[in-house]
Scaffold this motif. Structure first.
Motif, mmCIF file in Angstrom:
data_model
loop_
_atom_site.group_PDB
_atom_site.id
_atom_site.type_symbol
_atom_site.label_atom_id
_atom_site.label_comp_id
_atom_site.label_asym_id
_atom_site.label_seq_id
_atom_site.Cartn_x
_atom_site.Cartn_y
_atom_site.Cartn_z
ATOM 1 N N GLY A 1 1.500 -76.851 -39.585
ATOM 2 C CA GLY A 1 0.766 -76.773 -38.338
ATOM 3 C C GLY A 1 1.596 -76.003 -37.339
ATOM 4 N N ALA A 2 1.201 -74.756 -37.061
ATOM 5 C CA ALA A 2 2.001 -73.897 -36.186
ATOM 6 C C ALA A 2 1.711 -74.229 -34.722
ATOM 7 N N LEU A 3 2.720 -74.737 -34.023
ATOM 8 C CA LEU A 3 2.602 -74.991 -32.586
ATOM 9 C C LEU A 3 2.898 -73.720 -31.812
ATOM 10 N N THR A 4 3.927 -73.003 -32.246
ATOM 11 C CA THR A 4 4.241 -71.654 -31.778
ATOM 12 C C THR A 4 4.789 -70.903 -32.994
ATOM 13 N N ALA A 5 5.199 -69.663 -32.800
ATOM 14 C CA ALA A 5 5.767 -68.902 -33.922
ATOM 15 C C ALA A 5 7.048 -69.517 -34.433
ATOM 16 N N ASP A 6 7.750 -70.269 -33.583
ATOM 17 C CA ASP A 6 9.038 -70.826 -33.989
ATOM 18 C C ASP A 6 9.122 -72.340 -33.826
ATOM 19 N N ARG A 7 7.972 -72.994 -33.815
ATOM 20 C CA ARG A 7 7.956 -74.462 -33.745
ATOM 21 C C ARG A 7 6.734 -74.959 -34.517
ATOM 22 N N ILE A 8 6.950 -75.838 -35.497
ATOM 23 C CA ILE A 8 5.862 -76.252 -36.379
ATOM 24 C C ILE A 8 5.898 -77.748 -36.659
ATOM 25 N N ASN A 9 4.759 -78.261 -37.135
ATOM 26 C CA ASN A 9 4.704 -79.535 -37.841
ATOM 27 C C ASN A 9 4.682 -79.204 -39.326
ATOM 28 N N TRP A 10 5.317 -80.016 -40.148
ATOM 29 C CA TRP A 10 5.484 -79.656 -41.567
ATOM 30 C C TRP A 10 5.385 -80.894 -42.455
ATOM 31 N N GLY A 11 4.599 -80.780 -43.493
ATOM 32 C CA GLY A 11 4.487 -81.853 -44.479
ATOM 33 C C GLY A 11 4.062 -81.269 -45.815
ATOM 34 N N ALA A 12 3.752 -82.119 -46.779
ATOM 35 C CA ALA A 12 3.341 -81.643 -48.096
ATOM 36 C C ALA A 12 2.592 -82.751 -48.837
ATOM 37 N N VAL A 13 1.755 -82.311 -49.779
ATOM 38 C CA VAL A 13 0.956 -83.217 -50.602
ATOM 39 C C VAL A 13 1.074 -82.786 -52.059
ATOM 40 N N LEU A 14 1.215 -83.744 -52.958
ATOM 41 C CA LEU A 14 1.082 -83.498 -54.397
ATOM 42 C C LEU A 14 0.034 -84.450 -54.943
ATOM 43 N N TYR A 15 -0.934 -83.892 -55.636
ATOM 44 C CA TYR A 15 -1.955 -84.710 -56.290
ATOM 45 C C TYR A 15 -1.669 -84.746 -57.781
ATOM 46 N N ASP A 16 -1.397 -85.941 -58.280
ATOM 47 C CA ASP A 16 -1.188 -86.166 -59.707
ATOM 48 C C ASP A 16 -2.567 -86.318 -60.339
ATOM 49 N N ALA A 17 -3.069 -85.241 -60.951
ATOM 50 C CA ALA A 17 -4.424 -85.252 -61.498
ATOM 51 C C ALA A 17 -4.548 -86.158 -62.713
ATOM 52 N N VAL A 18 -3.457 -86.387 -63.413
ATOM 53 C CA VAL A 18 -3.493 -87.248 -64.600
ATOM 54 C C VAL A 18 -3.646 -88.711 -64.189
ATOM 55 N N ALA A 19 -2.871 -89.133 -63.216
ATOM 56 C CA ALA A 19 -2.910 -90.525 -62.756
ATOM 57 C C ALA A 19 -3.889 -90.733 -61.601
ATOM 58 N N ASP A 20 -4.469 -89.642 -61.086
ATOM 59 C CA ASP A 20 -5.382 -89.702 -59.941
ATOM 60 C C ASP A 20 -4.696 -90.367 -58.746
ATOM 61 N N GLU A 21 -3.509 -89.831 -58.394
ATOM 62 C CA GLU A 21 -2.736 -90.383 -57.285
ATOM 63 C C GLU A 21 -2.300 -89.278 -56.333
ATOM 64 N N ILE A 22 -2.360 -89.573 -55.052
ATOM 65 C CA ILE A 22 -1.895 -88.664 -54.010
ATOM 66 C C ILE A 22 -0.497 -89.085 -53.561
ATOM 67 N N HIS A 23 0.406 -88.117 -53.455
ATOM 68 C CA HIS A 23 1.761 -88.384 -52.971
ATOM 69 C C HIS A 23 2.007 -87.518 -51.736
ATOM 70 N N LEU A 24 2.466 -88.156 -50.668
ATOM 71 C CA LEU A 24 2.700 -87.478 -49.394
ATOM 72 C C LEU A 24 4.190 -87.391 -49.096
ATOM 73 N N ALA A 25 4.607 -86.258 -48.579
ATOM 74 C CA ALA A 25 5.976 -86.132 -48.074
ATOM 75 C C ALA A 25 6.024 -86.611 -46.629
ATOM 76 N N THR A 26 7.192 -86.988 -46.198
ATOM 77 C CA THR A 26 7.386 -87.343 -44.798
ATOM 78 C C THR A 26 7.005 -86.160 -43.913
ATOM 79 N N VAL A 27 6.198 -86.414 -42.895
ATOM 80 C CA VAL A 27 5.771 -85.353 -41.990
ATOM 81 C C VAL A 27 6.845 -85.127 -40.929
ATOM 82 N N ARG A 28 7.220 -83.885 -40.749
ATOM 83 C CA ARG A 28 8.190 -83.506 -39.729
ATOM 84 C C ARG A 28 7.428 -82.865 -38.575
ATOM 85 N N GLU A 29 7.606 -83.382 -37.377
ATOM 86 C CA GLU A 29 6.829 -82.927 -36.237
ATOM 87 C C GLU A 29 7.684 -82.144 -35.238
ATOM 88 N N ASN A 30 7.077 -81.078 -34.722
ATOM 89 C CA ASN A 30 7.684 -80.291 -33.644
ATOM 90 C C ASN A 30 9.092 -79.810 -34.004
#
Length: 374
Positions: free
Chosen positions: A272-301
């Motif tokens: 999530g771009a707040l400015t060109a040099d300041r963002i919110n950042w996270g990530a998602v992995l979906y395990d399609a075999v187990a049908d599970e969503i895994h979230l990374a810690t969200v880093r803000e600003n």
């Protein structure tokens, strides 16, 4: 079931197929007014191999093509400095001798881009010069994929930039993926849609749908899935809570998994771009075999130095974690940490170590600050 070959039975941990370009970086001056620039290199696919090599100490190589001149050798030297094996590069001589050749007037030339990192409300801007790069010339049968994968490769990575680069690059991509699958190599593909590479979305979708059927792990953000595959996400208001967005996005990932039952993992980085040099950042992995969503810690600003390469670094962080025997839940944390750390440094490619990644995972999970090391 997701299976990755053991290191002891393979010559390489990872191999990437794709274009690599010389990057000219005018630092804090927009390209139009620049009078000097730093020299880097990068490529969506190659960045993954370099991340695995330099940051995580893994045995990697790149399959690409370069004109044998000073620019090509500069790129090679930068790759070698990062520990990437360059022995598989196809060199086009400038004497017009043989199939892999060109002249000395630039009929074929190594790719170059000018990338200004942006500042504040002024976004990052990249100008590409890639219309006559040698990797566009590669055709079916030019690379002995059978021997390459028979020698043992744990992970193969390529992406939508290369697959859409020329009339023959999609064929080479599919040829490589088929050989990798035959020999049990785990295959990842970054949709990485770029309208500057292929403005015709219908054509892009036709190619990407064929390629994704040959992959084990596909990566893309929300717009990539729509642009590259025609898969849309339920609309969510910008004022809705993150949980509403995640619910809608999870529906998208599950729809993709149903259409492509070969997929084991689907992932994305969340920027999530707040400015060109300041963002919110996270990530998602979906395990399609187990049908599970895994979230990374969200880093803000978070303040960043250069956004280029963050997504590629997410992929290499995930790949490193999985090849080192970590869980999918741990892999998404490594991917997010590597992605944000690479954006804290200039250039497209990694300048951090695995130790720093592991510390960043712990710091983010604890919600801690950043202390000086003395």
């Amino acid at each position: 079931m997701m299976q990755i070959k053991q290191a002891g039975e393979c010559q390489l941990d990872a191999l990437s197929l794709g274009e690599v370009m010389l990057r000219l970086d005018p630092e804090d001056v927009p390209t139009e007014r620049a009078r000097g620039a730093r020299i880097w290199h990068g490529g969506g696919e190659t960045n993954v191999a370099e991340g695995l090599s330099y940051c995580f100490g893994m045995r990697t190589s790149v399959m690409t093509a370069l004109v044998d001149d000073g620019i090509g050798r500069n790129i090679e030297n930068q790759l070698r400095e990062a520990g990437v094996d360059t022995s598989k590069i196809i060199w086009f001589n400038t004497q017009g001798q043989g199939k892999f050749s060109t002249d000395q007037k630039g009929s074929l030339h190594n790719g170059i881009n000018f990338t200004w990192k942006g500042r504040g409300v002024l976004p990052s801007v990249t100008y590409y010069y890639r219309a006559h790069t040698p990797i566009r010339e590669l055709e079916l049968g030019d690379i002995d994929w059978e021997s390459l994968f028979a020698s043992g490769v744990r992970w193969f990575h390529t992406g939508g930039i290369y697959a859409l680069l020329s009339p023959t690059s999609a064929e080479v991509t599919l040829e490589a993926l088929a050989a990798a699958g035959k020999h049990g190599t785990f295959r990842s593909y970054d949709l990485n849609y770029r309208a500057k590479v292929e403005p015709n979305k219908e054509h892009a979708r036709e190619i990407n749908m064929a390629v994704v059927k040959q992959a084990d792990f596909v990566v893309g953000n929300q717009s990539d899935f729509e642009d590259a595959l025609g898969e849309t996400c339920r609309k969510v208001s910008k004022d809705d809570a993150f949980e509403f967005w995640l619910e809608a996005y999870t529906e998208l990932l599950k729809n993709v998994a149903r259409k492509y039952p070969n997929l084991k993992l689907i992932g994305t980085q969340l920027r999530g771009a707040l400015t060109a040099d300041r963002i919110n950042w996270g990530a998602v992995l979906y395990d399609a075999v187990a049908d599970e969503i895994h979230l990374a810690t969200v880093r803000e600003n978070v303040e960043i130095a250069d956004r280029t390469g963050g997504g590629d670094s997410f992929v290499s962080g995930v790949a490193a974690a999985l090849m080192q025997g970590n869980s999918i839940a741990e892999a998404v944390q490594w991917g997010a940490a590597h992605g944000i750390c690479v954006q804290a440094t200039p250039g497209d490619t990694t300048m951090v170590t695995q130790d720093q990644i592991e510390k960043e995972v712990k710091r983010a999970a604890a919600g801690g600050g950043v202390s000086a090391l003395r």
